[in-house]
Design a protein around this motif. Sequence first.
Motif, short mmCIF file in Angstrom:
data_model
loop_
_atom_site.label_atom_id
_atom_site.label_comp_id
_atom_site.label_asym_id
_atom_site.label_seq_id
_atom_site.Cartn_x
_atom_site.Cartn_y
_atom_site.Cartn_z
N GLY A 1 -6.16 2.27 -0.33
CA GLY A 1 -6.32 1.89 1.07
C GLY A 1 -5.33 0.82 1.47
O GLY A 1 -4.59 0.27 0.65
N THR A 2 -5.33 0.49 2.75
CA THR A 2 -4.42 -0.55 3.25
C THR A 2 -5.05 -1.92 3.06
O THR A 2 -6.28 -2.04 2.96
CB THR A 2 -4.13 -0.34 4.74
N PRO A 3 -4.24 -2.97 3.02
CA PRO A 3 -4.82 -4.32 2.95
C PRO A 3 -5.78 -4.60 4.10
O PRO A 3 -6.83 -5.22 3.88
CB PRO A 3 -3.58 -5.22 3.02
N ALA A 4 -5.44 -4.15 5.31
CA ALA A 4 -6.33 -4.38 6.45
C ALA A 4 -7.69 -3.76 6.22
O ALA A 4 -8.73 -4.35 6.53
CB ALA A 4 -5.70 -3.84 7.73
N GLU A 5 -7.70 -2.54 5.64
CA GLU A 5 -8.98 -1.88 5.35
C GLU A 5 -9.77 -2.65 4.30
O GLU A 5 -10.99 -2.83 4.43
CB GLU A 5 -8.71 -0.45 4.89
N GLY A 6 -9.08 -3.09 3.26
CA GLY A 6 -9.75 -3.83 2.20
C GLY A 6 -10.32 -5.15 2.70
O GLY A 6 -11.44 -5.54 2.32
N LEU A 7 -9.57 -5.84 3.55
CA LEU A 7 -10.04 -7.12 4.10
C LEU A 7 -11.23 -6.92 5.02
O LEU A 7 -12.18 -7.71 5.01
CB LEU A 7 -8.89 -7.81 4.82
N ALA A 8 -11.20 -5.86 5.82
CA ALA A 8 -12.32 -5.58 6.73
C ALA A 8 -13.58 -5.24 5.95
O ALA A 8 -14.68 -5.68 6.30
CB ALA A 8 -11.95 -4.45 7.68
N LYS A 9 -13.42 -4.45 4.90
CA LYS A 9 -14.57 -4.07 4.07
C LYS A 9 -15.17 -5.30 3.39
O LYS A 9 -16.39 -5.43 3.27
CB LYS A 9 -14.12 -3.04 3.04
N ALA A 10 -14.30 -6.22 2.97
CA ALA A 10 -14.78 -7.46 2.35
C ALA A 10 -15.49 -8.34 3.37
O ALA A 10 -16.57 -8.87 3.10
CB ALA A 10 -13.60 -8.21 1.73
N ALA A 11 -14.90 -8.48 4.55
CA ALA A 11 -15.50 -9.33 5.59
C ALA A 11 -16.89 -8.84 5.97
O ALA A 11 -17.78 -9.64 6.29
CB ALA A 11 -14.59 -9.38 6.80
N ALA A 12 -17.09 -7.52 5.93
CA ALA A 12 -18.37 -6.94 6.33
C ALA A 12 -19.51 -7.34 5.40
O ALA A 12 -20.68 -7.25 5.78
CB ALA A 12 -18.25 -5.42 6.39
N VAL A 13 -19.20 -7.77 4.17
CA VAL A 13 -20.25 -8.17 3.23
C VAL A 13 -20.20 -9.67 2.92
O VAL A 13 -20.81 -10.15 1.97
CB VAL A 13 -20.18 -7.36 1.91
N GLY A 14 -19.46 -10.44 3.75
CA GLY A 14 -19.46 -11.88 3.57
C GLY A 14 -18.38 -12.44 2.68
O GLY A 14 -18.52 -13.55 2.15
N VAL A 15 -17.30 -11.70 2.50
CA VAL A 15 -16.14 -12.22 1.76
C VAL A 15 -15.06 -12.49 2.81
O VAL A 15 -14.34 -11.59 3.23
CB VAL A 15 -15.65 -11.23 0.69
N ALA A 16 -14.98 -13.74 3.22
CA ALA A 16 -14.19 -14.10 4.41
C ALA A 16 -12.74 -14.41 4.12
O ALA A 16 -11.93 -14.48 5.05
CB ALA A 16 -14.84 -15.30 5.09
N ALA A 17 -12.39 -14.61 2.86
CA ALA A 17 -11.01 -14.95 2.51
C ALA A 17 -10.71 -14.45 1.12
O ALA A 17 -11.62 -14.25 0.30
CB ALA A 17 -10.80 -16.46 2.59
N VAL A 18 -9.42 -14.23 0.85
CA VAL A 18 -8.99 -13.83 -0.48
C VAL A 18 -7.72 -14.57 -0.84
O VAL A 18 -6.94 -14.97 0.03
CB VAL A 18 -8.73 -12.30 -0.59
N VAL A 19 -7.52 -14.76 -2.14
CA VAL A 19 -6.24 -15.26 -2.65
C VAL A 19 -5.53 -14.07 -3.28
O VAL A 19 -5.99 -13.50 -4.27
CB VAL A 19 -6.45 -16.39 -3.68
N GLN A 20 -4.42 -13.68 -2.64
CA GLN A 20 -3.61 -12.56 -3.12
C GLN A 20 -2.60 -13.11 -4.12
O GLN A 20 -1.80 -13.98 -3.78
CB GLN A 20 -2.91 -11.87 -1.96
N VAL A 21 -2.62 -12.56 -5.33
CA VAL A 21 -1.86 -13.14 -6.43
C VAL A 21 -0.68 -12.26 -6.82
O VAL A 21 -0.84 -11.06 -7.06
CB VAL A 21 -2.78 -13.36 -7.64
N GLY A 22 0.49 -12.87 -6.91
CA GLY A 22 1.69 -12.19 -7.36
C GLY A 22 1.87 -12.32 -8.86
O GLY A 22 1.51 -13.35 -9.44
N CYS A 23 2.43 -11.28 -9.47
CA CYS A 23 2.66 -11.28 -10.93
C CYS A 23 4.13 -11.19 -11.30
O CYS A 23 4.49 -11.31 -12.46
CB CYS A 23 1.90 -10.12 -11.58
N ASP A 24 4.98 -10.91 -10.31
CA ASP A 24 6.42 -10.86 -10.52
C ASP A 24 7.08 -11.25 -9.20
O ASP A 24 6.39 -11.60 -8.23
CB ASP A 24 6.87 -9.48 -11.01
#
Length: 292
Positions: free
Chosen positions: A34-57
């Motif tokens: 899915g897209t990041p926007a979809e993932g963020l919306a799905k998270a927000a709907a259950v009370g996950v209001a923020a994320v730390v997106q981590v780079g590995c390279d």
Amino acid sequence: MARKDDDRSTPPPPPAPLAVAVADSHTHLDMQSGTPAEGLAKAAAVGVAAVVQVGCDVAGSRWAAELAAEFEQVHAAVALHPNEAPRIFLGDPDNWSGQQRPAGGAAVLDAALAEIDALAALPQVRAVGETGLDYFRTGPEGVDIQQESFRRHIEIAKRHGKALVIHDRDAHEDVIRVLLEEGAPERTVFHCYSGDAAMAKTCAEHGWYLSFAGPVTFKANQPLRDALLATPLERVLVETDAPFLTPHPYRGRPNAPYLIPVTVRSMADTLGLHEDELSTAIAANTARAFGY
């Protein structure tokens, strides 16, 4: 044939929303469906209001910084993963017989670290990581390179006043030793904490944050729950490390930030706290750890 809802490739259902919103302190949206926007919306709907997106390279770190610039609820962390540094320095170890090293070397690693340094200066980049040590996947020829890269990341984090996100796999003693030798940044986070209760107490003595992921919910991981119990509440974070480390009872299926409530509720049970009390602490701790 397995039923569709038993298929390990099928995403788990959304859990009941948390009443107090929290943050996923470590995720990889670039590796999820899915897209990041979809993932963020799905998270927000259950009370996950923020994320730390981590780079590995370098590429993943650039992507994290760009995503954080686009979405207010995303905070970026940038780094060369502990396994990435030897890969860059040694060339491609899968094709290296040990007789002739392919293109790589210190200059190439320096150039990659310079890119991370430049990204770390951006305001939407809240942390340098995930860095640290991983002795599980990297052989003896990569240990010195990992440790040098780790020290360089610590310096970058301190110079830019950013949090440091630690990846520690089968390297507990050396990770702590290097942190103490170099002087850990004021805000240091052990991502997907995997040590025991004694190590948790050591981390707490130094004011480091411990982030717990899906493995804390696994039945066989009582020592990890003991570590959670040994961690001061003001130092506890939660994460998915998605798409990896999906919590019980969905282990082996795709993970994503919207599953954070499953881990939070398991942690609350372990600590004997109401989930709202734990969520309130986690939300404050994550904001303090990453400076947002």
